[in-house]
Enzyme design. Sequence first.
Site, PDB file in Angstrom:
ATOM      1  N   CYS A 166     -20.661  67.492   8.570  1.00 30.26           N
ATOM      2  CA  CYS A 166     -20.461  67.094   9.841  1.00 30.26           C
ATOM      3  C   CYS A 166     -21.043  68.371  10.919  1.00 30.26           C
ATOM      4  O   CYS A 166     -20.945  67.998  12.125  1.00 30.26           O
ATOM      5  CB  CYS A 166     -19.211  66.510  10.121  1.00 30.26           C
ATOM      6  SG  CYS A 166     -18.662  65.173   9.167  1.00 30.26           S
ATOM      7  N   HIS A 306     -15.491  69.138  18.524  1.00 35.63           N
ATOM      8  CA  HIS A 306     -15.501  68.465  17.428  1.00 35.63           C
ATOM      9  C   HIS A 306     -14.622  67.069  17.551  1.00 35.63           C
ATOM     10  O   HIS A 306     -14.984  66.121  17.248  1.00 35.63           O
ATOM     11  CB  HIS A 306     -15.145  69.082  16.031  1.00 35.63           C
ATOM     12  CG  HIS A 306     -15.628  68.550  14.955  1.00 35.63           C
ATOM     13  ND1 HIS A 306     -16.910  67.943  14.695  1.00 35.63           N
ATOM     14  CD2 HIS A 306     -14.973  68.137  13.656  1.00 35.63           C
ATOM     15  CE1 HIS A 306     -16.904  67.336  13.366  1.00 35.63           C
ATOM     16  NE2 HIS A 306     -15.885  67.392  13.176  1.00 35.63           N
ATOM     17  N   GLU A 317      -8.246  72.263  15.864  1.00 30.31           N
ATOM     18  CA  GLU A 317      -8.965  72.552  16.757  1.00 30.31           C
ATOM     19  C   GLU A 317      -8.558  73.158  18.027  1.00 30.31           C
ATOM     20  O   GLU A 317      -9.003  74.105  18.603  1.00 30.31           O
ATOM     21  CB  GLU A 317     -10.182  71.675  17.046  1.00 30.31           C
ATOM     22  CG  GLU A 317     -11.272  71.980  17.642  1.00 30.31           C
ATOM     23  CD  GLU A 317     -12.383  70.914  18.053  1.00 30.31           C
ATOM     24  OE1 GLU A 317     -13.469  71.433  18.349  1.00 30.31           O
ATOM     25  OE2 GLU A 317     -12.125  69.883  17.492  1.00 30.31           O
ATOM     26  N   LYS A 335     -16.237  61.716  20.805  1.00 30.38           N
ATOM     27  CA  LYS A 335     -16.076  60.850  19.550  1.00 30.38           C
ATOM     28  C   LYS A 335     -15.176  59.470  19.894  1.00 30.38           C
ATOM     29  O   LYS A 335     -15.185  58.471  19.265  1.00 30.38           O
ATOM     30  CB  LYS A 335     -15.659  61.414  18.563  1.00 30.38           C
ATOM     31  CG  LYS A 335     -16.771  62.699  17.833  1.00 30.38           C
ATOM     32  CD  LYS A 335     -16.207  63.009  16.541  1.00 30.38           C
ATOM     33  CE  LYS A 335     -17.222  63.879  15.957  1.00 30.38           C
ATOM     34  NZ  LYS A 335     -17.573  65.219  16.717  1.00 30.38           N
ATOM     35  N   HIS A 340     -17.671  58.926  15.157  1.00 23.48           N
ATOM     36  CA  HIS A 340     -18.050  60.098  14.549  1.00 23.48           C
ATOM     37  C   HIS A 340     -19.674  59.805  14.025  1.00 23.48           C
ATOM     38  O   HIS A 340     -19.539  59.110  12.879  1.00 23.48           O
ATOM     39  CB  HIS A 340     -17.287  60.319  13.414  1.00 23.48           C
ATOM     40  CG  HIS A 340     -17.436  61.918  12.803  1.00 23.48           C
ATOM     41  ND1 HIS A 340     -18.599  62.720  12.931  1.00 23.48           N
ATOM     42  CD2 HIS A 340     -16.573  62.649  12.106  1.00 23.48           C
ATOM     43  CE1 HIS A 340     -18.277  64.014  12.358  1.00 23.48           C
ATOM     44  NE2 HIS A 340     -17.213  63.957  12.128  1.00 23.48           N
ATOM     45  N   PHE A 399     -16.731  69.290   6.466  1.00 29.51           N
ATOM     46  CA  PHE A 399     -15.992  69.220   4.975  1.00 29.51           C
ATOM     47  C   PHE A 399     -16.729  70.516   4.262  1.00 29.51           C
ATOM     48  O   PHE A 399     -17.910  70.519   4.414  1.00 29.51           O
ATOM     49  CB  PHE A 399     -16.294  68.092   4.123  1.00 29.51           C
ATOM     50  CG  PHE A 399     -15.380  66.814   4.493  1.00 29.51           C
ATOM     51  CD1 PHE A 399     -14.338  67.010   5.463  1.00 29.51           C
ATOM     52  CD2 PHE A 399     -15.345  65.572   3.664  1.00 29.51           C
ATOM     53  CE1 PHE A 399     -13.720  65.880   5.950  1.00 29.51           C
ATOM     54  CE2 PHE A 399     -14.546  64.705   4.230  1.00 29.51           C
ATOM     55  CZ  PHE A 399     -13.600  64.520   5.216  1.00 29.51           C
TER      56      PHE A 399
END
Length: 411
Positions: A166, A306, A317, A335, A340, A399
Site C-alpha cells: 500500500c 495513511h 500512525e 480513506k 483504501h 504490508f
Amino acid sequence: MSNSRKTIVITGLGAVTPFGKSIPTLWSNLLAGATASRRIVDMDVEHSPVQIACQVLDFDPLPYVDAKAAKRMDRFSKFAVWAACEAAADAGITEGSVDPERFGVVVGSGMGGIITIEEQHIIFLERGAGRLSPFMVPNMISNMAAGQVSMALGAKGITLCVTTACASGANSVGEAAEVIQRGDADIMIAGGCDATISPYALGGFNACKALSRRNDAPERASRPFDKDRDGFVMGEGAGVVVLETLEHAQARGAKIYAVLAGYGSTSDAFHVTSPDPECVQTSRCMKMAIQKAGLSMSDVSYVNAHGTSTQTNDRLETKAIKMALGCNVPVSSIKGSTGHLMGAAGAVEAIVSILAIRDQILPPTANYEVPDPECDLDYVPNVARKADVKAVISNSFGFGGHNASLLFTKH
C-alpha cells in the site's frame, strides 16, 4: 531543498477513483465529506462476510484505450493508462513537446493483475492449461501498468514498477523524483494503481482480519481514527502525477501545482502485516522527508495520513506523527471517503495533498464520530477546514514494513 539538489515540481494530475475519472469531482466529494462505500455490485457477495467496497462503477477507458485493446488489459492497467493520460494532458504534454528519451515512467501496483489471475485460475482448474489466455501473463504481471503507460505516452526513458504493497503509489512518486535528481530524466509520469475487488482478494484480506464487516451501513464503514473502526473498506483506482525540474517546467511554460520538496522511505523490518509498535522507522520516514526539504517540524502545516481505519494502523500512525512532529499539526485521512485504494492510495493521497496546498483547505476525515483515547490528534473531523497550508506530509505504509512519506510545499 539543499542547493545541490534540483527543484522538482508537480505539473499534472490524473486519477481514477470511486468518485469517478475527474480530479474536480474527486476533490469536491472529499471536501463535502462524501463516502463512496456501498454494497458490491456485479459480484455475488450474498454469502461473503465482506459485502461492501468502494468500486469504480461504469468505468470506460475510452478514448485512451480502445475497445479491442481493453479486452487485452487487466483492469488495473486500464486505470493507470487513463490516469496517466489525464495527467499528461493536464501538464500540457503533447506528441513532440518533450524529449521521449528524457521522459520516464514509475507506476506501481500492490497486487498487479489479481483479477486476471483469479479468472485464469478458474479456467485452468475447469478446462486445463491448454485453454489459458495468451494474454494471461502480460495482463497479470505488476509492471504491465507502467509498460502500458509508457506505450500510451511514447515515454522511452526509464520505466519502472514499484511494488511496496500500500506504499507503492507514494514510493513511485518519490523514486521518480530521484530519477530526475540523478539526471536520468527531465520529466516523469509517476503514481500507482490497483484493481483488487474480487472474491479472491476480498477473501484473502478478510482472512487476515483487515476488512470492515459493517455490511449493514457501508457508507459508515470506513472510519479512520474513530474508536469504533473495525477495518478498512477495499477500494480501487489509480493516481498519477507529472514531475519535472523547475527549469524544464518553466522552459515549456507549464503550470506548477507544488514542489515535491522531500521524500523519506524506511522499513520496519518487523512483521509481514503489523507495523512496529515502537514506530521508530515510521517517524524517521517523516523526519527524512522534512530534512531533505530543508524544513523543521514546525514548518509542516498538515499531514495526509495513511489512516486505514484499522485498529493497529491508526493508533500507531498517531504515535509516529507525535514522535516526528509533536501534537499540534492537523491530520486527516481521505480513506473515510474513498476507502483504501491499495497500491493507488499513496498517489491519490499525494494528489489530494497538492490540492490542499493549491486551495488552502484541508479535506476532512469522514465518519469520525467517537474519539479514541489512543488517537488524540486533530483529525479534521467530517468538515473541510480553511487553513494556511504551506507544507504537507503524505504518509503511506505497506504490508512488509514499507514506509513512505512525501513532503509537498507551495511553489
